[in-house]
Structures are given as C-alpha cells and as structure tokens.
Design an enzyme around this catalytic site. Structure first.
Site, PDB file in Angstrom:
ATOM      1  N   ASP A 115     -52.759 -13.449  16.968  1.00  0.00           N
ATOM      2  CA  ASP A 115     -52.747 -12.859  18.303  1.00  0.00           C
ATOM      3  C   ASP A 115     -51.402 -13.158  18.996  1.00  0.00           C
ATOM      4  O   ASP A 115     -51.032 -14.333  19.138  1.00  0.00           O
ATOM      5  CB  ASP A 115     -53.915 -13.501  19.073  1.00  0.00           C
ATOM      6  CG  ASP A 115     -54.164 -12.889  20.415  1.00  0.00           C
ATOM      7  OD1 ASP A 115     -53.222 -12.358  21.023  1.00  0.00           O
ATOM      8  OD2 ASP A 115     -55.316 -12.968  20.873  1.00  0.00           O
ATOM      9  N   ASP A 137     -55.200  -1.765  21.575  1.00  0.00           N
ATOM     10  CA  ASP A 137     -56.561  -1.265  21.814  1.00  0.00           C
ATOM     11  C   ASP A 137     -56.883  -1.118  23.302  1.00  0.00           C
ATOM     12  O   ASP A 137     -56.705  -2.060  24.058  1.00  0.00           O
ATOM     13  CB  ASP A 137     -57.561  -2.220  21.168  1.00  0.00           C
ATOM     14  CG  ASP A 137     -57.153  -2.525  19.742  1.00  0.00           C
ATOM     15  OD1 ASP A 137     -57.664  -1.896  18.824  1.00  0.00           O
ATOM     16  OD2 ASP A 137     -56.269  -3.404  19.559  1.00  0.00           O
ATOM     17  N   ARG A 212     -48.794   5.556  13.177  1.00  0.00           N
ATOM     18  CA  ARG A 212     -49.957   6.145  12.496  1.00  0.00           C
ATOM     19  C   ARG A 212     -51.047   6.503  13.521  1.00  0.00           C
ATOM     20  O   ARG A 212     -51.629   7.572  13.492  1.00  0.00           O
ATOM     21  CB  ARG A 212     -50.505   5.108  11.505  1.00  0.00           C
ATOM     22  CG  ARG A 212     -51.640   5.626  10.677  1.00  0.00           C
ATOM     23  CD  ARG A 212     -52.087   4.587   9.705  1.00  0.00           C
ATOM     24  NE  ARG A 212     -51.103   4.384   8.661  1.00  0.00           N
ATOM     25  CZ  ARG A 212     -51.380   3.855   7.470  1.00  0.00           C
ATOM     26  NH1 ARG A 212     -52.608   3.473   7.203  1.00  0.00           N
ATOM     27  NH2 ARG A 212     -50.452   3.684   6.573  1.00  0.00           N
TER      28      ARG A 212
HETATM   29  C1  LIG Z   1     -54.939   1.011  17.811  1.00  0.00           C
HETATM   30  S1  LIG Z   1     -54.032  -0.014  16.770  1.00  0.00           S
HETATM   31  C2  LIG Z   1     -52.392   0.665  16.858  1.00  0.00           C
HETATM   32  C3  LIG Z   1     -51.521   0.175  15.743  1.00  0.00           C
HETATM   33  C4  LIG Z   1     -50.071   0.704  15.782  1.00  0.00           C
HETATM   34  N1  LIG Z   1     -49.332   0.147  16.892  1.00  0.00           N
HETATM   35  C5  LIG Z   1     -50.047   2.207  15.806  1.00  0.00           C
HETATM   36  O1  LIG Z   1     -49.686   2.759  16.881  1.00  0.00           O
HETATM   37  O2  LIG Z   1     -50.391   2.839  14.797  1.00  0.00           O
HETATM   38  C6  LIG Z   1     -53.843  -1.459  17.787  1.00  0.00           C
HETATM   39  C7  LIG Z   1     -53.330  -2.653  17.007  1.00  0.00           C
HETATM   40  O3  LIG Z   1     -52.923  -3.645  17.926  1.00  0.00           O
HETATM   41  C8  LIG Z   1     -53.298  -4.893  17.401  1.00  0.00           C
HETATM   42  N2  LIG Z   1     -53.369  -5.821  18.553  1.00  0.00           N
HETATM   43  C9  LIG Z   1     -54.099  -5.667  19.675  1.00  0.00           C
HETATM   44  N3  LIG Z   1     -53.955  -6.734  20.477  1.00  0.00           N
HETATM   45  C10 LIG Z   1     -53.091  -7.566  19.844  1.00  0.00           C
HETATM   46  C11 LIG Z   1     -52.573  -8.855  20.154  1.00  0.00           C
HETATM   47  N4  LIG Z   1     -52.945  -9.500  21.265  1.00  0.00           N
HETATM   48  N5  LIG Z   1     -51.738  -9.434  19.272  1.00  0.00           N
HETATM   49  C12 LIG Z   1     -51.379  -8.800  18.129  1.00  0.00           C
HETATM   50  N6  LIG Z   1     -51.864  -7.581  17.777  1.00  0.00           N
HETATM   51  C13 LIG Z   1     -52.706  -6.988  18.618  1.00  0.00           C
HETATM   52  C14 LIG Z   1     -54.623  -4.635  16.702  1.00  0.00           C
HETATM   53  O4  LIG Z   1     -54.934  -5.587  15.698  1.00  0.00           O
HETATM   54  C15 LIG Z   1     -54.399  -3.258  16.105  1.00  0.00           C
HETATM   55  O5  LIG Z   1     -53.909  -3.312  14.783  1.00  0.00           O
END
Ligand SMILES: C[S@@+](CC[C@H](N)C(=O)[O-])C[C@H]1O[C@@H](n2cnc3c(N)ncnc32)[C@H](O)[C@@H]1O
Length: 236
Positions: A115, A137, A212
């Site tokens: 995280d 998210d 993606r």
């Molecule tokens: C909806 S996906 C989008 C992934 C990528 N950025 C894309 O646009 O294709 C959101 C990603 O953000 C990551 N994420 C959300 N909160 C996070 C945090 N606090 N630290 C690291 N990663 C985080 C999640 O694990 C997830 O893989």
C-alpha cells in the site's frame, strides 16, 4: 475514525491476488522482485535514494496503483534519466510490470509491493518530481469512501513529498470520485490546478500513456477525466 497515515498496519481492502501466475511470471516474482523491491526504512527514518537505481537519475517519480504496469513501463522507457518507484500490492499486476521490465531491459524502476500509504511517510520532503495515481479504485459506496487513496491525509503527504513545481496526475472514470479528488486537491493550499478549459481535463495529454483500465472504461462508453495539479513553491 479516519486512517492514520503513519500507521504501518493500515488495512488493505483491494485485491492482493488474481489467477495463478504463469511459470515465467512466478519465476520473475522469485528472482527479479527481490532485486527491485524497495524496503521501508526503520521506523522514524526516511528513505535514501542515493544508489537506489542501477543508473544515475536526475529525479524520482512515483506511480501509485500501477495495475499491470504498462503506463509505468512506458514512462520509464521514455525517460531513462528518471528513477521510477511503482507501488502496487496486487501480485498479478506486479508480475506484469516485472515482465515488462525484463523484456524491455529497464534499469530505472524500483517496486514497492504494498500500500502506497505506508511508503509516503518514509519519503523525504520535496524528493519526488511527479506522482501518478491513475484510476485508483473509486469505492463507489458511501460507506467505503474512506478506503479511497485520495483522502485528506494522503493529499497532505503528497504535497509534502512533491518537489516545488512537481506534478500530481490523477485520473478517474467515476464522476463522484473526480468531484471528491477536486474537493481535496484543488482546495489544498499547496496545490494549484492549472486547467483552464474543458479540454484540459477531457483530453488525455500527449505524454500520458493509456492504461489498461482506461481502455476498458472507454470501451464501456465511460469518459475518463485527467487531472493535473502543481505543487506550489514552498516559501522560506
Ligand atoms: C482500477 S485499478 C487501475 C490500475 C491502473 N492504474 C490502470 O489504470 O490500469 C486500481 C489499482 O490501484 C491499486 N491501488 C489502489 N490503492 C492503492 C494504494 N493505496 N497503494 C497502491 N496501490 C493502490 C489497486 O491495487 C489497483 O491495482
């Protein structure tokens, strides 16, 4: 109660793992990840970037939630002079990034496989030139809003670690989350919001690689929003 950014036991609500990794990707998790993994410093200490990258870098940029890593790998390939830190706890996504790093021979990427809210307090003040948090998210249900990456505490940390004039780039296809981000970042005294006309947030800037998730959103007829904020210079 709101999450405490200095709490290293912050709870993670997203996915950690999807389908079983293919053998090649599993091998990269065992061999390449240990070499690229960024470890947190002891409690109270800050990370030292000296020698953190295989090559000499002029700045360090950060991507939070790199998903499958295509944006991060493309940026790292286009800017070999910059050191990139990617944060992502989702194992299949990390394996995707490792595969791109290996196939493209990138030498300017480090991975924090957890995280990002745990890493931020360990980064030195004004040490990061640019931060991407693309399509993190949206947690649409009201009772889940406190799980969103963009929150008052994180915005304060983002402002602290960004260098003067540094850029914070956010994107989302969720209207409620866009409003939420604008409320928290545009009104923060350390950030300015240089957008002047609608195209500034509806058109993806040229150096902004399609992710993606963004591609999927467009296929579903959703309209992503691109937000750029600048870190105001610190006054002495
Ligand atoms: C909806 S996906 C989008 C992934 C990528 N950025 C894309 O646009 O294709 C959101 C990603 O953000 C990551 N994420 C959300 N909160 C996070 C945090 N606090 N630290 C690291 N990663 C985080 C999640 O694990 C997830 O893989």
């Amino acid at each position: 109660m709101s999450a405490n950014i200095h709490d290293q036991t912050l709870r993670w609500y997203g996915r950690r793992r999807g389908h079983k990794l293919r053998p090649g990707r599993q091998a990269l998790m065992e061999t390449l990840l240990p070499r690229l993994r960024l470890e947190l410093p002891p409690a109270g200490a800050t990370l030292d970037f000296e020698g953190a990258f295989e090559r000499c870098v002029s700045e360090v940029w950060l991507e939070v939630g790199f998903g499958a890593g295509e944006h991060l790998a493309a940026q790292a390939g286009a800017r070999p002079d910059i050191g990139f830190i990617g944060c992502e706890p989702f194992i299949n996504g990390i394996a995707g990034l490792l595969s791109l790093i290996a196939s493209e021979g990138l030498t300017n990427v480090r991975v924090f496989d957890d995280d990002a809210r745990k890493l931020l307090p360990c980064l030195p003040e004004a040490s990061i030139g640019r931060i991407y948090a693309l399509f993190t998210d949206p947690w649409p249900k009201k009772r889940h809003h406190r799980r969103r990456f963009i929150a008052d505490q994180t915005v304060g940390e983002l402002a602290r670690v960004l260098a003067d004039g540094g850029e914070l780039r956010l994107a989302s296809d969720h209207e409620g989350y866009v409003e939420w981000m604008l409320e928290r970042v545009a009104r923060h005294p350390d950030f300015s919001f240089p957008a002047r006309s609608k195209g500034d947030w509806t058109d993806r800037p040229a150096d902004w690689v399609e992710t993606r998730y963004e591609r999927k959103a467009r296929k579903q007829g959703l309209k992503p929003v691109y937000l750029r904020f600048l870190r105001r210079p610190r006054t002495i």
